[in-house]
Design a protein around this motif. Structure first.
Motif, short mmCIF file in Angstrom:
data_model
loop_
_atom_site.label_atom_id
_atom_site.label_comp_id
_atom_site.label_asym_id
_atom_site.label_seq_id
_atom_site.Cartn_x
_atom_site.Cartn_y
_atom_site.Cartn_z
N GLY A 166 0.80 -1.22 0.00
CA GLY A 166 0.00 0.00 0.00
C GLY A 166 0.83 1.26 0.00
N LEU A 167 1.94 1.27 -0.76
CA LEU A 167 2.85 2.41 -0.71
C LEU A 167 2.23 3.72 -1.21
CD1 LEU A 167 6.25 0.80 -1.74
CD2 LEU A 167 5.36 1.31 0.54
N PRO A 168 1.43 3.74 -2.28
CA PRO A 168 0.86 5.02 -2.71
C PRO A 168 0.09 5.74 -1.61
CG PRO A 168 0.60 3.38 -4.44
CD PRO A 168 1.11 2.65 -3.24
N ARG A 169 -0.64 5.00 -0.77
CA ARG A 169 -1.36 5.64 0.33
C ARG A 169 -0.38 6.14 1.39
NH1 ARG A 169 -6.05 2.65 3.09
NH2 ARG A 169 -4.47 1.02 3.35
N ALA A 170 0.64 5.34 1.70
CA ALA A 170 1.60 5.76 2.71
C ALA A 170 2.36 7.01 2.29
CB ALA A 170 2.57 4.61 3.01
N TRP A 171 2.66 7.13 0.99
CA TRP A 171 3.42 8.29 0.50
C TRP A 171 2.65 9.60 0.65
CZ3 TRP A 171 5.08 5.38 -4.54
CH2 TRP A 171 6.13 4.51 -4.23
N GLN A 172 1.33 9.53 0.79
CA GLN A 172 0.56 10.74 1.01
C GLN A 172 0.86 11.35 2.38
OE1 GLN A 172 -3.58 9.85 0.38
NE2 GLN A 172 -3.23 9.01 -1.67
N LEU A 173 1.39 10.55 3.30
CA LEU A 173 1.68 11.01 4.65
C LEU A 173 3.16 11.16 4.93
CD1 LEU A 173 -0.90 8.78 6.57
CD2 LEU A 173 -1.17 11.15 5.86
N SER A 174 3.99 10.32 4.31
CA SER A 174 5.43 10.38 4.55
C SER A 174 6.17 9.69 3.42
CB SER A 174 5.77 9.68 5.88
OG SER A 174 7.17 9.62 6.07
N TYR A 203 7.10 11.07 12.47
CA TYR A 203 7.13 11.30 13.92
C TYR A 203 8.58 11.41 14.37
CZ TYR A 203 2.43 9.42 13.27
OH TYR A 203 1.15 9.18 12.82
N PRO A 204 9.24 12.55 14.10
CA PRO A 204 10.68 12.66 14.35
C PRO A 204 11.07 12.54 15.82
CG PRO A 204 9.73 14.79 13.74
CD PRO A 204 8.67 13.77 13.49
N ARG A 205 10.15 12.76 16.74
CA ARG A 205 10.48 12.66 18.17
C ARG A 205 10.16 11.29 18.75
NH1 ARG A 205 8.44 18.48 20.71
NH2 ARG A 205 9.70 19.81 19.33
N LEU A 206 9.68 10.39 17.92
CA LEU A 206 9.32 9.06 18.41
C LEU A 206 10.57 8.23 18.64
CD1 LEU A 206 6.51 7.74 18.90
CD2 LEU A 206 6.82 6.57 16.71
N ALA A 238 13.17 5.04 19.01
CA ALA A 238 13.34 3.89 18.12
C ALA A 238 12.45 2.72 18.54
CB ALA A 238 14.81 3.47 18.10
N ALA A 239 12.36 2.47 19.84
CA ALA A 239 11.53 1.36 20.31
C ALA A 239 10.06 1.57 19.95
CB ALA A 239 11.69 1.18 21.82
N GLU A 240 9.60 2.82 19.98
CA GLU A 240 8.21 3.10 19.62
C GLU A 240 8.00 2.98 18.11
OE1 GLU A 240 5.53 3.71 21.72
OE2 GLU A 240 7.01 2.91 23.12
N VAL A 241 9.04 3.27 17.33
CA VAL A 241 8.94 3.07 15.88
C VAL A 241 8.71 1.59 15.58
CG1 VAL A 241 10.20 3.21 13.70
CG2 VAL A 241 10.36 5.08 15.35
N ALA A 242 9.49 0.73 16.24
CA ALA A 242 9.30 -0.71 16.06
C ALA A 242 7.91 -1.15 16.51
CB ALA A 242 10.38 -1.47 16.83
N ARG A 243 7.43 -0.55 17.60
CA ARG A 243 6.10 -0.92 18.11
C ARG A 243 5.01 -0.53 17.11
NH1 ARG A 243 1.90 0.94 21.58
NH2 ARG A 243 2.77 3.04 21.66
N ARG A 244 5.18 0.60 16.45
CA ARG A 244 4.20 0.98 15.43
C ARG A 244 4.20 -0.01 14.26
NH1 ARG A 244 1.47 5.46 14.05
NH2 ARG A 244 1.18 7.01 15.69
N LEU A 245 5.38 -0.41 13.82
CA LEU A 245 5.47 -1.32 12.68
C LEU A 245 4.86 -2.68 12.99
CD1 LEU A 245 9.08 -0.43 11.47
CD2 LEU A 245 6.93 0.17 10.33
#
Length: 394
Positions: A69-77, A299-302, A304-311
Motif C-alpha cells: 500500500g505504498l501510494p497511500r503511505a506516501w501521502q503522509l510520509s 514522527y521525528p520525536r518518536l 526507536a523502540a516506539e517506531v518498532a512498536r508501530r510497525l
C-alpha cells in the motif's frame, strides 16, 4: 542464489495475470513477471565477475508495491530527512534512482556484489519515468557501510563494526543484510550501542541461503537463532512472496517480528537505471527498514523502540504480522496522560467549645426570670397596696 529464488521466480510467472488473495485478507494484485531480469546474489562464487548495470528495465509495477500500500503511505510520509544505513556489500554511486542521496563510509561506494545497491533501492529508490519500481521511502537518505570483503564474505566482527560505524555516522535506522549463526556476544553489544543512540536496527530473521549440513551437504533442518535478529532490540523480518507464498527455510527458533515482501522483488543494480530481481529475508528486511524511515520522518520525536512498536502493532494480523507501512504512519496513538493524583481526604472543622453556648443559655434564662419577676410584681404590688398588705379574706 538459493533455490527459493527460482521457486519464487516461477511463482511470479504463474502469478503474472493475478496473484491469489492470501488467507489473511490481502487483496489480489497484478504481478509484474521478472523472469527476464538478472538475479542478485549475496556473495560471488569463485571466478564470478563483479555485478554491472542491468541491461533490462522493469516497466510494470512490482507486486510488492501494491501489496504494501505504498501510494497511500506516501501521502503522509516519504522518509524525507531520515538516514538509513545499509550495512551490506556497499552501494554504488552511479544509480540514478538514488542520485544525490547516498553517503558512504570508507570504500563502501564500490559494490562488486550488487546486493547492497539492490537493498538500498528497495529502501529509498525514487520512482523513475516509465517504470513502476520505487523504494518504500523514496526521499530518505542512504548511508552505505560495508561489512563484507569485496566479494561478499561476511564475519560477525565485520557486521558489529558496521553497526557501530553506522551509528557514529548519524544513521536513524540501521539495515543489516546478514543473518549469522555466530557472534552472539559481539553483535548483542553492537545492537546495545545502537539502542543507546536511539537507532533502530532491522535485520533478516534467517539467511537468504538455507544452511547445509557440512557432513552431507544437504539442507540442515536444525532450528538455530540468527544474529543480530535474535537480539530482542532488533526488528527481525522474514520474507514472503506473491500470493503469500513462503520459502521452505530452516524452522525458526523464535517468532520473527514481521513478514514483508522479499521473494521475486525488483530493484536497482550497482550502477545505471536497469533492474535486478532477488529473493530472501534480507530483502524483506530492507522493505521494513524503509517503512521505519517513513515512521521516523512523520514522527521525528518518536523513540526507536516506539517506531518498532508501530510497525509491529499496526501490521496485518497473521501467524507472522505482515508489514503495513500505511497503518504504521497513519494510526493514531492514544494520548499519554499523567496518572490522577491521590484524593485528599476531607478535613472537617473541629467542634467548638460548649462554654459560649452555656453562657448564652444562662444569660437568656436569667433575663427570662427577671421578666417573670417584674410581671408578677406588676400584678401583686398594686393589689397589696390596695389591701394595705393584709392577707386576702380578712
Amino acid at each position: 542464489m538459493r533455490h527459493a529464488l527460482f521457486r519464487a521466480t516461477r511463482a511470479a510467472v504463474a502469478a503474472a495475470l493475478l496473484a491469489s488473495a492470501s488467507a489473511a485478507g490481502w487483496p489480489a494484485v497484478a504481478v509484474a513477471a521478472p523472469v527476464s531480469l538478472p538475479g542478485v546474489v549475496t556473495q560471488l562464487a569463485a571466478g564470478q565477475p563483479c555485478a554491472t548495470g542491468s541491461p533490462r528495465t522493469a516497466q510494470a509495477q512490482p507486486w510488492s508495491r501494491r501489496a504494501m500500500g505504498l501510494p497511500r503511505a506516501w501521502q503522509l510520509s516519504q522518509g524525507a530527512g531520515v538516514t538509513v544505513a545499509v550495512v551490506d556489500t556497499g552501494v554504488g554511486t552511479g544509480i540514478p534512482a538514488l542520485a544525490g542521496r547516498v553517503r558512504t563510509v570508507g570504500d563502501a561506494d564500490r559494490d562488486c556484489v550488487g546486493h547492497g545497491s539492490f537493498a538500498a533501492g528497495l529502501i529509498a529508490a525514487a520512482p523513475g519515468d516509465g517504470t513502476g519500481v520505487a523504494g518504500v521511502a523514496p526521499q530518505a537518505r542512504i548511508l552505505a557501510v560495508r561489512d563484507t570483503d569485496e566479494r561478499g564474505a561476511v564475519t560477525a566482527a565485520g557486521v558489529a563494526r558496521g553497526i557501530r560505524e553506522a551509528v557514529d555516522a548519524g544513521a536513524d535506522v540501521v539495515y543489516v543484510a546478514h543473518a549469522l549463526f555466530t557472534g552472539r556476544q559481539e553483535l548483542t553489544t553492537a545492537v546495545a550501542y545502537a539502542t543507546r543512540g536511539d537507532v533502530l536496527v532491522v535485520a533478516p530473521a534467517a539467511p537468504d541461503t538455507a544452511p547445509t549440513d557440512p557432513r552431507t551437504g544437504r539442507p540442515d533442518p536444525t532450528a538455530r537463532p540468527c544474529f543480530p535478529a535474535f537480539v530482542p532490540q532488533v526488528l527481525s523480518v522474514v520474507d514472503y512472496g506473491p500470493g503469500d507464498s513462503r520459502p521452505q527455510n530452516a524452522p525458526f527458533p523464535f517468532a520473527p517480528d514481521l513478514a514483508a515482501p522479499g521473494d521475486a522483488v525488483v530493484s536497482v543494480g550497482p550502477r545505471g537505471a536497469g533492474h535486478y530481481v532477488g529473493s530472501g529475508s534480507s530483502l524483506a528486511a530492507a522493505h521494513a527498514a524503509g517503512a521505519a524511515a517513513l515512521v521516523r520522518a512523520r514522527y521525528p520525536r518518536l523513540p526507536a523502540a516506539e517506531v518498532a512498536r508501530r510497525l509491529t502493532g499496526w501490521a496485518y494480523p497473521a501467524s507472522v504480522p505482515k508489514l503495513d507501512p500505511y497503518g504504521a504512519v497513519s494510526a493514531v496513538l492514544p494520548v499519554r496522560q499523567d496518572p490522577l493524583p491521590d484524593p485528599v481526604p476531607a478535613q472537617l472543622p473541629r467542634p467548638g467549645s460548649d462554654r459560649p453556648r452555656v453562657r448564652a443559655l444562662a444569660v437568656a434564662g436569667g433575663a427570662g426570670a427577671v421578666v417573670l419577676l417584674m410581671a408578677a410584681a406588676a400584678v401583686v404590688v398594686p393589689r397589696g397596696r390596695a389591701r394595705a398588705w393584709r392577707p386576702a379574706g380578712r
